[in-house]
Design an enzyme around this catalytic site. Structure first.
Site: not given
Length: 237
Positions: A43, A70, A100, A190, A213-214
């Site tokens: 992203h 993204e 974010t 998310h 991801g995070h």
């Protein structure tokens, strides 16, 4: 089985914090796929504070699974995507200074804009997805844009799950049923993590892909990247 696409923004953040090329983003992307992930997500943002536009150009040399980019379809982003031609582009309405992503598209208000953007990407054989909240009218609106898929914004679900409220899944089930009815593919992402991903997968009909991801990178600090990728794959079976 729902596909796992790993967002590697946090790898780029770590690299950029020290300068140089450690960790090597391309090497990590290759390893993540070797560990079993079925996709790589990035992203890039206009300030390039984590993923750089050059990263997006370099990654196709190592991404042999699905490649998902993204971002907010401003001109520089659109030019980048049309140059790189990833497997999928996910349109996200984030402000340039957003830490974010924090909201889905109003697919009714921005219908004409999205129609034009999506048509250009699809003319270049790039699969399209729209980031949306789990609201039926927004799913129906997405269907009117010509998009191939939606990506359900799962922060609200994750927040309720953490509190012990599994009823937080209900709006997502309803949204998924609408998406199935109007022939939209379903992605999600998310704040999904090892605790809440399996329950989400079990309750969302025809979930095609999750982008994580995070949490995945944070969990890998304790459990190891290869191990964590395998754990997510088990959750998604």
């Amino acid at each position: 089985m729902t596909k796992l696409s790993v967002n590697i923004n946090k790898i780029a953040t770590l690299r950029n914090s020290r300068g140089g090329n450690v960790p090597n983003l391309l090497h990590v992307a290759k390893d993540i796929q070797d560990f079993g992930a079925e996709g790589i997500t990035i992203h890039p943002r206009p300030d390039e504070r984590h993923i750089r536009y050059q990263d997006a150009r370099d990654l196709p040399s190592v991404v042999h699974t699905e490649y998902n980019i993204e971002g907010n379809p401003i001109k520089s982003f659109m030019d980048l995507v049309l140059e790189v031609k990833p497997t999928q582009v996910t349109l996200v309405p984030d402000a340039e200074d957003a830490i974010t992503s924090n909201a889905g598209w109003d697919t009714i208000k921005y219908k004409d804009f999205l129609v034009d953007v999506i048509a250009e990407f699809k003319a270049n054989n790039i699969r399209t997805s729209i980031f949306v909240d789990p609201i039926s009218k927004m799913i129906e609106g997405a269907a009117e844009t010509g998009t191939d898929r939606i990506e359900l914004y799962t922060e609200a679900y994750a927040s309720e799950f953490e509190k012990g409220n599994k009823d937080g899944i209900k709006p997502y089930i309803e949204a998924a049923l609408v998406a199935n009815k109007v022939d939209l593919g379903i992605n999600a992402g998310h704040d999904l993590n090892l605790e809440n991903t399996a329950y989400f997968k079990q309750n969302i009909p025809n979930l095609l892909e999750v982008s994580i991801g995070h949490a995945l990178i944070a969990e890998s600090l304790y459990l190891g990247l290869e191990n964590v990728v395998q754990m997510y794959l088990q959750k998604l079976k």
